[in-house]
Design a protein around this motif. Sequence first.
Motif, mmCIF file in Angstrom:
data_model
loop_
_atom_site.group_PDB
_atom_site.id
_atom_site.type_symbol
_atom_site.label_atom_id
_atom_site.label_comp_id
_atom_site.label_asym_id
_atom_site.label_seq_id
_atom_site.Cartn_x
_atom_site.Cartn_y
_atom_site.Cartn_z
ATOM 1 N N VAL A 30 0.860 -1.187 0.000
ATOM 2 C CA VAL A 30 0.000 0.000 0.000
ATOM 3 C C VAL A 30 0.892 1.232 0.000
ATOM 4 O O VAL A 30 1.780 1.361 0.849
ATOM 5 C CB VAL A 30 -0.922 0.045 1.246
ATOM 6 N N GLN A 31 0.658 2.164 -0.949
ATOM 7 C CA GLN A 31 1.478 3.376 -0.949
ATOM 8 C C GLN A 31 1.057 4.306 0.190
ATOM 9 O O GLN A 31 -0.097 4.274 0.629
ATOM 10 C CB GLN A 31 1.419 4.084 -2.310
ATOM 11 N N THR A 32 1.997 5.101 0.671
ATOM 12 C CA THR A 32 1.704 6.086 1.717
ATOM 13 C C THR A 32 2.242 7.449 1.290
ATOM 14 O O THR A 32 3.218 7.518 0.533
ATOM 15 C CB THR A 32 2.349 5.691 3.063
ATOM 16 N N PRO B 286 -6.969 6.227 5.977
ATOM 17 C CA PRO B 286 -6.878 5.209 7.020
ATOM 18 C C PRO B 286 -7.465 3.841 6.681
ATOM 19 O O PRO B 286 -6.802 2.824 6.948
ATOM 20 C CB PRO B 286 -7.596 5.861 8.211
ATOM 21 N N PRO B 287 -8.662 3.722 6.104
ATOM 22 C CA PRO B 287 -9.187 2.376 5.859
ATOM 23 C C PRO B 287 -8.292 1.516 4.979
ATOM 24 O O PRO B 287 -8.213 0.300 5.170
ATOM 25 C CB PRO B 287 -10.538 2.648 5.182
ATOM 26 N N MET B 288 -7.595 2.131 4.015
ATOM 27 C CA MET B 288 -6.721 1.344 3.158
ATOM 28 C C MET B 288 -5.473 0.892 3.901
ATOM 29 O O MET B 288 -4.964 -0.207 3.670
ATOM 30 C CB MET B 288 -6.354 2.124 1.896
ATOM 31 N N LEU B 289 -4.986 1.722 4.808
ATOM 32 C CA LEU B 289 -3.824 1.343 5.611
ATOM 33 C C LEU B 289 -4.172 0.238 6.611
ATOM 34 O O LEU B 289 -3.290 -0.529 7.016
ATOM 35 C CB LEU B 289 -3.284 2.560 6.361
ATOM 36 N N ASN C 231 -5.139 9.486 -2.542
ATOM 37 C CA ASN C 231 -5.738 10.164 -1.392
ATOM 38 C C ASN C 231 -4.743 9.990 -0.247
ATOM 39 O O ASN C 231 -4.478 8.846 0.132
ATOM 40 C CB ASN C 231 -7.073 9.506 -1.065
ATOM 41 N N PRO C 232 -4.119 11.076 0.251
ATOM 42 C CA PRO C 232 -4.616 12.447 0.261
ATOM 43 C C PRO C 232 -3.999 13.430 -0.723
ATOM 44 O O PRO C 232 -4.437 14.572 -0.774
ATOM 45 C CB PRO C 232 -4.232 12.892 1.677
ATOM 46 N N ASN C 233 -2.953 13.067 -1.486
ATOM 47 C CA ASN C 233 -2.232 14.131 -2.172
ATOM 48 C C ASN C 233 -2.781 14.508 -3.546
ATOM 49 O O ASN C 233 -2.366 15.506 -4.126
ATOM 50 C CB ASN C 233 -0.732 13.807 -2.264
ATOM 51 N N GLY C 234 -3.708 13.726 -4.109
ATOM 52 C CA GLY C 234 -4.347 14.111 -5.360
ATOM 53 C C GLY C 234 -3.564 13.812 -6.620
ATOM 54 O O GLY C 234 -3.959 14.249 -7.713
ATOM 55 N N LYS D 75 -1.649 12.128 11.060
ATOM 56 C CA LYS D 75 -1.156 10.902 11.689
ATOM 57 C C LYS D 75 -1.931 9.678 11.224
ATOM 58 O O LYS D 75 -1.389 8.575 11.186
ATOM 59 C CB LYS D 75 -1.221 11.033 13.211
ATOM 60 N N PHE D 76 -3.194 9.865 10.857
ATOM 61 C CA PHE D 76 -3.999 8.731 10.409
ATOM 62 C C PHE D 76 -3.682 8.330 8.975
ATOM 63 O O PHE D 76 -4.117 7.281 8.507
ATOM 64 C CB PHE D 76 -5.482 9.047 10.551
ATOM 65 N N PHE D 77 -2.921 9.159 8.271
ATOM 66 C CA PHE D 77 -2.525 8.876 6.894
ATOM 67 C C PHE D 77 -1.086 8.372 6.807
ATOM 68 O O PHE D 77 -0.592 8.098 5.721
ATOM 69 C CB PHE D 77 -2.675 10.136 6.034
ATOM 70 N N GLY D 78 -0.433 8.304 7.963
ATOM 71 C CA GLY D 78 0.937 7.814 8.008
ATOM 72 C C GLY D 78 1.986 8.902 8.056
ATOM 73 O O GLY D 78 3.179 8.602 8.045
#
Length: 378
Positions: free
Chosen positions: A107-109, A113-116, A164-167, A340-343
């Motif tokens: 999974v890319q970061t 959150p649900p994907m992580l 998501n989140p950087n578009g 923090k929830f996005f890594g």
Amino acid sequence: MFGPVDRAGTHAYKWERDKGKNLIPLWVADMDLASPQAIVDALSERARHPIYGYTHPWPSLNQSVVDWCQQEYHWAIEANWIVWMPGVVPSFNLACDLLAKGGRVLVQTPNYPPMLQAAERQGGQTVTLPVHWHNDGWQLDWTQLEAEMAHPDCHLFMLCNPMNPNGAVLSALDLAKISALCQQYDVLVCSDEIHCDLILDPVQHHPAGSIAGLEDISITLMAASKTFNVAGLGCSFAIIANPRLRADWQQRMADLVPYPNFMGMIAAEAAFSSCKGWHTQLLSHLKGNRDLIDSRINRLEGLVYRPQPATFLAWIESTQPGLALDEHFIKAGLMPSEGKFFGQADNSRLNFGTDRATLERAMQLFSDYWQQNRPWES
């Protein structure tokens, strides 16, 4: 067309969670913009019928997706490739359960959150692949990606495109590289493309399943929910060309994954068949909002925003490690999605899917706070 809409009394989670705290909610990814009138009319017409029983997909619904994929992505799909689902999140959780074999899921970061969390929730292990800013774009680390795919316990790459989140939007060349690696190492792709219809710049989105070599080893997840602001109606779809993979998917979901909400299917058909003009105007409005954030945030010392081609989400980066950027947005009167929830705890995500006046007010509040308090100096 995209003016303010009062959501009071609708039990909207976006507004109810922090009710009474005097915060402008710019967090969870639904928009504060009215859905197209064609969708409102279709839902209203169906609601007038007094029976709301079990409803299965119907031919014109599937055809609306076939036509949309051809129109928007030059992707010729068959109607029987479409599997209707109650949401993209349960879909990629199902992918982890069905395909990851309890092993390592790439999974890319940063990622939402649900994907992580999905791999661990389905008995696997999340392996993160940080994207890096390189040559004026967010890039995967191809060396790391190949090394991870080569691991004998790696069977699934969960992609988020647009990111998501950087578009960011992956190019056809990027996806061709992913295809070659997946074929070489026998790795399947589950691609979350829920924001694919929110392309703000003149770039082309390429669905995973449209890429040579990925046709039979990919699951492409899409929905009308983000673009047409109908996320609460619980409806999405998976496009699976490989008949064996599709049959396995359908067998695994039987009596486990609920049917999508029939109102969501009605909204999807209206969206894909009757809302192209509204969609074009939405993209223009969101691009203006994105550019507004760009002009305000990038004049503030200690912050970086790199505008990207897709979504209604802005990834705001702090140049000062440990600054706790989320706390400063909240002190200024804005509620972001916490990094923090996005890594990446130093950064924050802002949802700019709102009317222009509200976004202007939010940016002014934050600019005033930031310049007065100068937190990057502390």
